[in-house]
Design a protein around this motif. Structure first.
Motif, short mmCIF file in Angstrom:
data_model
loop_
_atom_site.label_atom_id
_atom_site.label_comp_id
_atom_site.label_asym_id
_atom_site.label_seq_id
_atom_site.Cartn_x
_atom_site.Cartn_y
_atom_site.Cartn_z
N GLN A 1 73.01 -0.06 59.09
CA GLN A 1 72.60 -0.88 57.96
C GLN A 1 72.74 -2.36 58.29
OE1 GLN A 1 74.51 0.24 54.35
NE2 GLN A 1 73.20 -1.03 53.08
N GLY A 2 71.69 -3.11 58.03
CA GLY A 2 71.69 -4.54 58.27
C GLY A 2 71.29 -4.94 59.68
N VAL A 3 71.05 -3.96 60.56
CA VAL A 3 70.64 -4.27 61.93
C VAL A 3 69.13 -4.48 61.96
CG1 VAL A 3 70.47 -3.39 64.29
CG2 VAL A 3 72.53 -2.96 62.93
N ASN A 4 68.69 -5.59 62.49
CA ASN A 4 67.26 -5.87 62.64
C ASN A 4 66.85 -5.56 64.07
OD1 ASN A 4 66.85 -6.78 60.00
ND2 ASN A 4 67.67 -8.80 60.53
N LEU A 5 66.02 -4.58 64.21
CA LEU A 5 65.53 -4.22 65.54
C LEU A 5 64.45 -5.21 65.97
CD1 LEU A 5 65.25 -0.37 65.06
CD2 LEU A 5 67.03 -1.62 66.26
N PRO A 6 64.34 -5.47 67.27
CA PRO A 6 63.29 -6.40 67.73
C PRO A 6 61.91 -5.80 67.48
CG PRO A 6 64.40 -5.37 69.60
CD PRO A 6 65.14 -4.95 68.36
N LYS A 7 60.98 -6.65 67.12
CA LYS A 7 59.61 -6.20 66.89
C LYS A 7 58.93 -5.98 68.24
CE LYS A 7 58.97 -8.34 62.44
NZ LYS A 7 58.83 -7.28 61.52
N GLN A 8 58.22 -4.88 68.31
CA GLN A 8 57.49 -4.58 69.54
C GLN A 8 56.07 -5.11 69.41
OE1 GLN A 8 57.72 -0.38 70.23
NE2 GLN A 8 59.85 -0.46 70.84
N LEU A 9 55.62 -5.77 70.45
CA LEU A 9 54.26 -6.27 70.46
C LEU A 9 53.31 -5.10 70.69
CD1 LEU A 9 54.70 -9.46 72.64
CD2 LEU A 9 54.51 -9.32 70.16
N LYS A 10 52.21 -5.10 69.96
CA LYS A 10 51.21 -4.07 70.15
C LYS A 10 50.47 -4.35 71.46
CE LYS A 10 50.48 -2.92 65.36
NZ LYS A 10 49.52 -2.77 64.28
N PRO A 11 50.14 -3.30 72.20
CA PRO A 11 49.41 -3.52 73.46
C PRO A 11 47.99 -4.00 73.17
CG PRO A 11 49.62 -1.17 72.99
CD PRO A 11 50.42 -1.90 71.96
N THR A 12 47.43 -4.68 74.13
CA THR A 12 46.06 -5.13 74.02
C THR A 12 45.15 -3.91 73.89
OG1 THR A 12 46.59 -7.00 75.43
CG2 THR A 12 44.25 -6.49 75.14
N PRO A 13 44.23 -3.91 72.91
CA PRO A 13 43.35 -2.75 72.76
C PRO A 13 42.49 -2.54 74.00
CG PRO A 13 43.04 -4.34 70.96
CD PRO A 13 43.98 -4.94 71.94
N THR B 1 38.92 3.17 82.03
CA THR B 1 38.96 4.63 82.08
C THR B 1 37.89 5.22 81.15
OG1 THR B 1 40.50 4.87 80.22
CG2 THR B 1 41.47 4.54 82.42
N ILE B 2 37.69 6.52 81.28
CA ILE B 2 36.70 7.19 80.43
C ILE B 2 37.07 7.05 78.96
CG2 ILE B 2 37.79 9.46 80.53
CD1 ILE B 2 34.98 10.63 80.65
N HIS B 3 38.36 7.00 78.66
CA HIS B 3 38.79 6.89 77.27
C HIS B 3 38.39 5.54 76.66
CE1 HIS B 3 41.04 8.68 74.02
NE2 HIS B 3 41.59 7.51 73.77
N TRP B 4 38.15 4.55 77.50
CA TRP B 4 37.71 3.24 77.00
C TRP B 4 36.35 3.35 76.32
CZ3 TRP B 4 39.12 -1.68 80.16
CH2 TRP B 4 40.50 -1.71 80.38
N LEU B 5 35.53 4.32 76.73
CA LEU B 5 34.24 4.50 76.07
C LEU B 5 34.44 4.77 74.59
CD1 LEU B 5 32.35 6.70 78.68
CD2 LEU B 5 32.09 4.24 78.30
N ARG B 6 35.42 5.62 74.30
CA ARG B 6 35.72 5.96 72.91
C ARG B 6 36.19 4.73 72.13
NH1 ARG B 6 39.53 10.92 70.90
NH2 ARG B 6 39.03 10.68 68.72
N HIS B 7 37.01 3.91 72.76
CA HIS B 7 37.54 2.73 72.09
C HIS B 7 36.52 1.60 72.00
CE1 HIS B 7 41.61 4.12 71.48
NE2 HIS B 7 41.51 4.71 72.64
N THR B 8 35.41 1.72 72.69
CA THR B 8 34.36 0.71 72.62
C THR B 8 33.52 0.91 71.37
OG1 THR B 8 34.31 0.59 75.02
CG2 THR B 8 32.39 -0.25 73.89
#
Length: 181
Positions: free
Chosen positions: A18-30, A172-179
Protein backbone atom coordinates in the motif's frame (compact mmCIF):
# COMPACT_ATOMS: atom_id res chain seq x y z
CA UNK A 1 -2.49 -8.06 -1.84
CA UNK A 2 -5.65 -6.13 -0.92
CA UNK A 3 -7.49 -9.47 -0.94
CA UNK A 4 -5.08 -11.04 1.56
CA UNK A 5 -4.97 -7.89 3.76
CA UNK A 6 -8.76 -7.82 4.16
CA UNK A 7 -9.37 -8.27 7.95
CA UNK A 8 -12.21 -10.72 7.30
CA UNK A 9 -9.80 -13.17 5.68
CA UNK A 10 -7.24 -13.08 8.50
CA UNK A 11 -4.28 -13.71 6.20
CA UNK A 12 -2.20 -10.68 7.17
CA UNK A 13 -2.56 -7.52 9.20
CA UNK A 14 -1.60 -4.98 6.55
CA UNK A 15 -0.86 -4.60 2.89
CA UNK A 16 2.92 -4.02 2.63
CA UNK A 17 2.45 -2.75 -0.94
CA UNK A 18 0.00 0.00 0.00
CA UNK A 19 1.29 3.42 -0.99
CA UNK A 20 4.06 2.04 -3.25
CA UNK A 21 4.15 3.68 -6.67
CA UNK A 22 5.53 1.36 -9.29
CA UNK A 23 7.50 2.91 -12.16
CA UNK A 24 5.49 3.44 -15.33
CA UNK A 25 6.54 1.27 -18.21
CA UNK A 26 6.89 2.90 -21.58
CA UNK A 27 4.84 1.31 -24.31
CA UNK A 28 6.94 -0.12 -27.14
CA UNK A 29 6.92 1.59 -30.50
CA UNK A 30 4.09 0.11 -32.58
CA UNK A 31 5.22 -2.27 -35.27
CA UNK A 32 3.89 -1.78 -38.78
CA UNK A 33 5.01 -0.83 -42.25
CA UNK A 34 5.09 2.67 -43.65
CA UNK A 35 3.45 3.06 -47.07
CA UNK A 36 6.83 3.27 -48.82
CA UNK A 37 8.02 0.10 -47.09
CA UNK A 38 4.89 -1.82 -48.12
CA UNK A 39 5.22 -0.59 -51.70
CA UNK A 40 8.87 -1.74 -51.78
CA UNK A 41 7.89 -5.22 -50.58
CA UNK A 42 4.97 -5.40 -53.01
CA UNK A 43 7.14 -4.29 -55.93
CA UNK A 44 9.57 -7.09 -55.11
CA UNK A 45 6.82 -9.73 -54.98
CA UNK A 46 5.02 -8.98 -58.25
CA UNK A 47 7.94 -9.00 -60.76
CA UNK A 48 9.26 -12.22 -59.24
CA UNK A 49 6.10 -13.96 -60.47
CA UNK A 50 4.70 -14.02 -56.96
CA UNK A 51 1.23 -12.63 -57.71
CA UNK A 52 -0.37 -15.17 -55.35
CA UNK A 53 1.95 -13.99 -52.55
CA UNK A 54 1.36 -10.33 -53.43
CA UNK A 55 -2.43 -10.88 -53.26
CA UNK A 56 -2.18 -12.65 -49.93
CA UNK A 57 0.08 -9.94 -48.46
CA UNK A 58 -2.31 -7.23 -49.69
CA UNK A 59 -5.22 -9.07 -48.06
CA UNK A 60 -3.34 -9.28 -44.75
CA UNK A 61 -2.84 -5.52 -44.81
CA UNK A 62 -6.37 -4.80 -46.02
CA UNK A 63 -8.07 -7.03 -43.46
CA UNK A 64 -5.81 -6.95 -40.40
CA UNK A 65 -6.07 -10.75 -40.20
CA UNK A 66 -3.15 -12.98 -39.27
CA UNK A 67 -1.70 -15.44 -41.76
CA UNK A 68 -3.44 -18.52 -40.30
CA UNK A 69 -6.83 -16.79 -40.56
CA UNK A 70 -6.29 -15.71 -44.18
CA UNK A 71 -5.03 -19.13 -45.29
CA UNK A 72 -8.19 -20.76 -43.87
CA UNK A 73 -10.59 -18.35 -45.64
CA UNK A 74 -12.91 -20.24 -47.97
CA UNK A 75 -15.35 -19.02 -50.61
CA UNK A 76 -18.33 -19.76 -48.33
CA UNK A 77 -17.03 -17.12 -45.87
CA UNK A 78 -17.17 -14.35 -48.49
CA UNK A 79 -20.30 -12.27 -49.07
CA UNK A 80 -19.94 -10.51 -52.41
CA UNK A 81 -22.77 -8.24 -53.47
CA UNK A 82 -21.14 -7.25 -56.77
CA UNK A 83 -18.66 -4.69 -58.00
CA UNK A 84 -19.22 -1.28 -56.46
CA UNK A 85 -21.08 -2.81 -53.50
CA UNK A 86 -19.66 -3.90 -50.14
CA UNK A 87 -17.86 -7.21 -49.74
CA UNK A 88 -17.84 -8.87 -46.33
CA UNK A 89 -15.65 -11.72 -45.10
CA UNK A 90 -16.25 -13.77 -41.99
CA UNK A 91 -13.35 -15.19 -40.05
CA UNK A 92 -14.55 -18.38 -38.39
CA UNK A 93 -11.72 -20.75 -39.27
CA UNK A 94 -7.99 -20.72 -38.69
CA UNK A 95 -5.04 -22.78 -39.86
CA UNK A 96 -3.40 -24.54 -36.93
CA UNK A 97 -0.05 -26.29 -36.76
CA UNK A 98 -0.19 -29.86 -35.44
CA UNK A 99 2.54 -31.38 -33.24
CA UNK A 100 3.74 -33.44 -36.21
CA UNK A 101 4.34 -30.28 -38.29
CA UNK A 102 1.29 -30.65 -40.54
CA UNK A 103 -1.49 -28.08 -40.63
CA UNK A 104 -5.25 -28.39 -40.21
CA UNK A 105 -8.09 -25.92 -40.34
CA UNK A 106 -9.89 -25.40 -37.04
CA UNK A 107 -13.57 -24.79 -37.61
CA UNK A 108 -15.74 -22.31 -35.71
CA UNK A 109 -16.52 -24.60 -32.81
CA UNK A 110 -12.81 -25.03 -32.03
CA UNK A 111 -11.96 -21.33 -32.35
CA UNK A 112 -12.61 -18.85 -29.56
CA UNK A 113 -16.05 -17.32 -30.10
CA UNK A 114 -14.91 -13.75 -29.43
CA UNK A 115 -12.16 -13.99 -32.06
CA UNK A 116 -14.63 -14.76 -34.86
CA UNK A 117 -15.52 -11.62 -36.77
CA UNK A 118 -17.13 -10.27 -39.91
CA UNK A 119 -15.51 -7.30 -41.63
CA UNK A 120 -16.21 -5.19 -44.67
CA UNK A 121 -13.29 -5.04 -47.09
CA UNK A 122 -12.08 -1.82 -48.65
CA UNK A 123 -12.58 -1.66 -52.45
CA UNK A 124 -8.94 -2.54 -53.31
CA UNK A 125 -8.88 -5.60 -51.05
CA UNK A 126 -12.37 -6.62 -52.26
CA UNK A 127 -11.11 -6.49 -55.86
CA UNK A 128 -8.27 -8.88 -54.99
CA UNK A 129 -10.65 -11.33 -53.29
CA UNK A 130 -13.24 -11.01 -56.08
CA UNK A 131 -10.63 -11.93 -58.71
CA UNK A 132 -9.57 -14.98 -56.66
CA UNK A 133 -13.16 -16.28 -56.42
CA UNK A 134 -13.48 -16.87 -60.16
CA UNK A 135 -14.09 -20.54 -60.94
CA UNK A 136 -13.95 -21.68 -57.32
CA UNK A 137 -16.45 -23.86 -55.49
CA UNK A 138 -18.14 -22.88 -52.23
CA UNK A 139 -15.72 -25.01 -50.15
CA UNK A 140 -12.51 -23.93 -51.94
CA UNK A 141 -9.87 -21.81 -50.24
CA UNK A 142 -9.63 -18.21 -51.46
CA UNK A 143 -5.85 -17.94 -51.15
CA UNK A 144 -4.00 -20.74 -52.91
CA UNK A 145 -0.65 -20.99 -54.67
CA UNK A 146 -0.63 -22.75 -58.03
CA UNK A 147 -4.07 -24.16 -57.18
CA UNK A 148 -2.96 -25.74 -53.88
CA UNK A 149 -3.25 -24.59 -50.27
CA UNK A 150 -0.40 -22.38 -49.12
CA UNK A 151 2.04 -23.86 -46.66
CA UNK A 152 2.71 -20.99 -44.22
CA UNK A 153 6.49 -21.40 -44.47
CA UNK A 154 6.32 -21.01 -48.27
CA UNK A 155 4.58 -17.66 -47.96
CA UNK A 156 6.97 -16.55 -45.21
CA UNK A 157 9.96 -17.45 -47.40
CA UNK A 158 8.62 -15.42 -50.33
CA UNK A 159 7.84 -12.47 -48.10
CA UNK A 160 11.28 -12.66 -46.48
CA UNK A 161 13.00 -12.56 -49.90
CA UNK A 162 10.86 -9.58 -50.95
CA UNK A 163 11.49 -7.59 -47.76
CA UNK A 164 15.26 -8.28 -47.91
CA UNK A 165 15.29 -7.13 -51.54
CA UNK A 166 13.51 -4.00 -50.35
CA UNK A 167 16.21 -3.44 -47.70
CA UNK A 168 13.90 -4.08 -44.74
CA UNK A 169 15.80 -6.34 -42.39
CA UNK A 170 13.69 -6.31 -39.24
CA UNK A 171 10.10 -6.26 -40.55
CA UNK A 172 8.15 -9.44 -39.85
CA UNK A 173 5.05 -11.01 -41.38
CA UNK A 174 3.08 -9.89 -38.32
CA UNK A 175 3.80 -6.27 -39.28
CA UNK A 176 1.41 -6.72 -42.20
CA UNK A 177 -1.40 -7.19 -39.71
CA UNK A 178 -0.36 -4.10 -37.75
CA UNK A 179 -0.21 -2.03 -40.93
CA UNK A 180 -3.99 -2.43 -41.36
CA UNK A 181 -5.89 0.76 -40.57
Amino acid sequence: MDYAANPRRGCTDANPCQGVNLPKQLKPTPKGLMLMQWQAIHVNLVPAGEQDAANLAAFLIGSGWCLGEALALNVASVEDYGKGRPMWVTMSRVLRRNPDGTHTIAEAERKAQKSMRRIELDPATAAIVRARLTGKRHSDLVFTHDGRAWAPHNFRNRLTRARKSAGLENATIHWLRHTHV
